[in-house]
Design an enzyme around this catalytic site. Structure first.
Site, PDB file in Angstrom:
ATOM      1  N   ILE A   1       0.890  -1.159   0.000  1.00  0.00           N
ATOM      2  CA  ILE A   1       0.000   0.000   0.000  1.00  0.00           C
ATOM      3  C   ILE A   1       0.926   1.206   0.000  1.00  0.00           C
ATOM      4  O   ILE A   1       1.901   1.256   0.760  1.00  0.00           O
ATOM      5  CB  ILE A   1      -0.957  -0.001   1.217  1.00  0.00           C
ATOM      6  CG1 ILE A   1      -1.851   1.244   1.250  1.00  0.00           C
ATOM      7  CG2 ILE A   1      -0.240  -0.160   2.531  1.00  0.00           C
ATOM      8  CD1 ILE A   1      -2.964   1.185   2.312  1.00  0.00           C
ATOM      9  N   SER A   2       0.658   2.167  -0.868  1.00  0.00           N
ATOM     10  CA  SER A   2       1.564   3.308  -1.006  1.00  0.00           C
ATOM     11  C   SER A   2       1.543   4.178   0.245  1.00  0.00           C
ATOM     12  O   SER A   2       0.614   4.131   1.048  1.00  0.00           O
ATOM     13  CB  SER A   2       1.166   4.168  -2.205  1.00  0.00           C
ATOM     14  OG  SER A   2       0.900   3.373  -3.324  1.00  0.00           O
TER      15      SER A   2
END
Ligand code: SAH
Length: 218
Positions: free
Chosen positions: A64-65
């Protein structure tokens, strides 16, 4: 306020402060990010770190960024409430959830069926009814729903994939990381004009690679 409520308020303030200090200044983007709790998008061991400005591991070996990168990409995409948006790389679904507050309609695709299924469950729980998540190789875009006003790619390719450029409306904007290695990548913005394509280089970034074909889980 109870201790819990004041902890949550404090954590939210710090989260928004971190976003602003890294250059996320667009009020619509900040408001969308205030509305979407990152917690539910991270399962297991790393869930406790959901409110730090860090990329974190998710299922299928993906990430997940970092929230500030999600904010900067959403801001660079200049989404309007009328837009139909395609996201390539659903991952946890967090970025798509932010886009759902900015756009009219969001299509998000991932090559891993498991990620699409899990993200769809969260969208349903959060009542984000304008997102459709699809298992597909996103380098071919989503021809059935094309063309798009905005396209956001959250995995790095060597060059902007041709089918995605072809599915961008005139006046449309695509934001994506490009680079030949895992370590040196640039976030770029491509704008389709009446006569061609304009390119802007935005900042260095680091994303997982855009991989051809579906994941082993379908
Ligand atoms: N936007 C996500 C993070 C994406 S990580 C979030 O908010 O959590 C990058 C994602 O791109 C991974 O889930 C990976 O499976 C996906 N991906 C890589 N190549 C792809 C392709 N060709 N088509 C669709 N998805 C792809």
């Amino acid at each position: 306020m109870t201790d819990d409520a004041s902890d949550i308020a404090e954590r939210k303030m710090q989260f928004l402060f971190a976003l602003r200090s890294k250059g996320v200044t667009d009020m619509r983007v900040l408001t969308a990010m205030e509305k979407v709790d990152r917690g539910p998008f991270i399962r297991g061991y790393f869930a406790a770190r959901a409110y730090e400005d860090m990329p974190l591991p998710i299922a299928c070996g993906q990430t997940i960024s970092q929230p500030s990168v999600v904010g900067l990409m959403s801001q660079a995409l200049q989404v309007t409430p009328r837009d139909k948006v395609l996201e390539v790389g659903t991952g946890s679904g967090y970025q798509a959830a932010i886009l759902s507050h900015l756009a009219r309609r969001v299509y998000t695709v991932d090559r891993h069926k498991r990620l699409v299924t899990e993200a769809s469950e969260i969208f349903r729980d959060l009542d984000l009814t304008n997102i459709t998540a699809v298992t597909a190789d996103g380098s071919f875009g989503l021809p059935d729903q094309a063309p798009f006003d905005r396209i956001l790619v959250t995995a790095a390719a060597e060059d902007p994939p041709g089918p995605l450029l072809a599915q961008l409306k005139i006046g449309g904007i695509m934001v994506l990381p490009v680079g030949q290695s895992d370590t040196v990548q640039s976030l770029i913005r491509v704008t389709r004009t009446e006569t061609g394509l304009d390119y802007d280089e935005l900042r260095p970034v680091r994303f997982v690679p855009l991989v051809e074909g579906l994941g082993r889980d379908g």
